[in-house]
Design a protein around this motif. Structure first.
Motif, PDB file in Angstrom:
ATOM      1  N   ALA A 166       0.871  -1.168   0.000  1.00 29.73           N
ATOM      2  CA  ALA A 166       0.000   0.000   0.000  1.00 29.73           C
ATOM      3  C   ALA A 166       0.912   1.223   0.000  1.00 29.73           C
ATOM      4  N   GLN A 202       3.440   2.873  -6.096  1.00 34.52           N
ATOM      5  CA  GLN A 202       2.335   3.766  -6.391  1.00 34.52           C
ATOM      6  C   GLN A 202       2.569   4.502  -7.699  1.00 34.52           C
ATOM      7  N   ASN A 206       0.734   1.309  -9.943  1.00 31.31           N
ATOM      8  CA  ASN A 206      -0.656   1.736  -9.821  1.00 31.31           C
ATOM      9  C   ASN A 206      -0.888   2.924 -10.756  1.00 31.31           C
ATOM     10  N   ASN A 282      -4.295  -3.657 -10.393  1.00 29.31           N
ATOM     11  CA  ASN A 282      -4.382  -2.738  -9.259  1.00 29.31           C
ATOM     12  C   ASN A 282      -5.406  -1.637  -9.486  1.00 29.31           C
ATOM     13  N   ALA A 283      -5.370  -1.035 -10.673  1.00 32.58           N
ATOM     14  CA  ALA A 283      -6.220   0.132 -10.934  1.00 32.58           C
ATOM     15  C   ALA A 283      -7.677  -0.238 -11.149  1.00 32.58           C
ATOM     16  N   HIS A 284      -7.938  -1.334 -11.852  1.00 33.24           N
ATOM     17  CA  HIS A 284      -9.298  -1.631 -12.276  1.00 33.24           C
ATOM     18  C   HIS A 284      -9.995  -2.704 -11.451  1.00 33.24           C
ATOM     19  N   THR A 287      -8.319  -1.383  -6.654  1.00 35.77           N
ATOM     20  CA  THR A 287      -8.670  -0.040  -6.204  1.00 35.77           C
ATOM     21  C   THR A 287     -10.169   0.194  -6.272  1.00 35.77           C
ATOM     22  N   SER A 288     -10.854  -0.472  -7.191  1.00 36.69           N
ATOM     23  CA  SER A 288     -12.308  -0.324  -7.292  1.00 36.69           C
ATOM     24  C   SER A 288     -13.029  -0.873  -6.067  1.00 36.69           C
ATOM     25  N   THR A 290     -12.069  -0.154  -2.945  1.00 32.70           N
ATOM     26  CA  THR A 290     -11.668   0.674  -1.801  1.00 32.70           C
ATOM     27  C   THR A 290     -12.802   0.842  -0.804  1.00 32.70           C
ATOM     28  N   LYS A 298      -6.579  -2.220   4.845  1.00 36.56           N
ATOM     29  CA  LYS A 298      -6.044  -1.123   4.047  1.00 36.56           C
ATOM     30  C   LYS A 298      -4.726  -0.657   4.639  1.00 36.56           C
ATOM     31  N   ASP A 303      -5.712   3.206   1.413  1.00 43.19           N
ATOM     32  CA  ASP A 303      -5.854   2.517   0.134  1.00 43.19           C
ATOM     33  C   ASP A 303      -5.725   1.011   0.366  1.00 43.19           C
ATOM     34  N   LYS A 306      -2.393  -3.852  -2.483  1.00 43.14           N
ATOM     35  CA  LYS A 306      -2.355  -4.178  -3.913  1.00 43.14           C
ATOM     36  C   LYS A 306      -1.232  -5.174  -4.203  1.00 43.14           C
TER      37      LYS A 306
END
Length: 365
Positions: A166, A202, A206, A282-284, A287-288, A290, A298, A303, A306
């Motif tokens: 994270a 990050q 990410n 990670n992004a799609h 993180t979706s 969260t 977290k 966050d 990941k």
């Protein structure tokens, strides 16, 4: 020998022990991986090779994919509704082995009195992870090849993967220089114990920042301006990848020119797609979630945890030594299945298209 000489000799011995203490002594195995004189060799310390994880046997033999579909038998099956009920049950049993704590089993994700309920966050997360796994197997063959991945590739029998990240915790007041190391000058395991920026994830795994720092010209150019700090972050990420795969730099690069694709090994192209695969995951997908994850799942900045290269590879150039679990778990093969976003989460964007001609990046002279 005088007392002074003995003191000097003792001090020299102590200094030698201290200096050599930073070295990895003992036999090393060397394998030439490129042309002679090109600096292409893998150096392996047998004493530090990561041990392969035991592959868990299937819960029971894989059933035939005939009979009623899972959506016809169960309620609220959003991802695997077109799979036969028997194969759906087989995957659920396997997932209990791979992810769920033994004392909880199915109840880790489900309410035993209402299996269709989404009241437990773990079920919402598991559904999204199934989508991610099928997307990786169906879309990112440029990295995972035919071996593919399963839940076990990352989890290895743990509810939460051992290797995750994270956003690194910072100082209380970032506007002051007191005690503010700006994420560096503290040797960190995440970047191979280098005293360089220890949170390149990050930015690069990410985010979508440019990782390459070497210019195509030996002369300065306004078209290629990279700060020393950016170069240090890139080096930190490369140290992470080296540690995660248990390899040295020449596993992918040619030391004559770290930038040149034509001199690089094919593994560099595989790593190129792997970085983009991890970014997409990670992004799609993570993180979706969260808004779904509780606070204790977290990082210090809120966050969710990941993935990075170590999550799957765990010290091996190929996760699980290259063993494929997909043959016994074909339900996890693609194509990816789009569904509604999780409650409280954002919809995942489409997977970015891979380059049209990946073979052009695997040339060797």
């Amino acid at each position: 020998m005088s007392g002074f000489d003995r003191i000097i000799g003792t001090a020299g011995l102590i200094a030698a022990v201290v200096v050599l203490g930073g070295c990895e002594l003992g036999h090393k195995d060397t394998q030439q991986t490129g042309f002679r004189g090109a600096g292409m060799a893998q150096i392996v310390d047998p004493d530090h090779v990561a041990k392969l994880s035991a592959i868990p046997p299937p819960p029971y033999p894989l059933p035939d994919d005939s009979g009623p579909r899972a959506r016809e038998t169960y309620q609220n099956v959003r991802v695997l509704g077109n799979v036969s009920t028997e194969r759906f049950n087989h995957l659920m049993a396997a997932m209990s082995q791979w992810v769920a704590p033994p004392a909880q089993g199915c109840n880790y994700c489900h309410n035993p009195n209402n299996m269709a309920s989404d009241e437990k966050y773990t079920k919402v997360v598991a559904r999204r992870m199934l989508q991610m796994t099928r997307t990786i197997n169906g879309t990112w063959s440029s990295h995972v090849k035919a071996t593919g991945v399963t839940c076990y590739t990352c989890h290895r029998g743990n509810a939460v993967p051992t290797y995750k990240w994270a956003i690194a915790e910072g100082v209380a007041d970032p506007d002051t220089i007191v005690r503010n190391k700006h994420g560096q000058n503290s040797p960190n395991a995440a970047v191979g114990y280098a005293s360089l920026p220890y949170d390149p994830f990050q930015t690069y795994l990410n985010g979508t920042a440019q990782i390459r720092v070497a210019a195509s010209s030996e002369y300065p150019s306004p078209d290629h301006v990279v700060s020393v700090k950016q170069a240090e972050q890139t080096y930190g990420l490369m140290m992470h990848m080296s540690t995660a795969l248990g390899v040295n730099c020449t596993y992918c690069h040619n030391s004559q020119s770290f930038r040149s694709w034509s001199l690089s090994r094919p593994q560099r192209a595989t790593a190129y797609y792997g970085i983009r695969m991890v970014r997409d995951a990670n992004a799609h997908y993570i993180t979706s979630l969260t808004a779904v994850f509780p606070a204790y799942r977290k990082g210090p900045h809120g966050d969710p945890y990941k993935i990075n290269c170590q999550t799957c590879h765990q010290g091996q150039s190929k996760p699980l030594g290259g063993y494929s679990m997909l043959a016994l778990n074909p339900t996890l093969k693609g194509p990816p299945v789009p569904t509604a976003p999780p409650e409280g989460g954002a919809a995942g964007a489409a997977v970015p298209a891979v380059l049209a001609n990946p073979q052009a990046m695997t040339r060797r002279q």
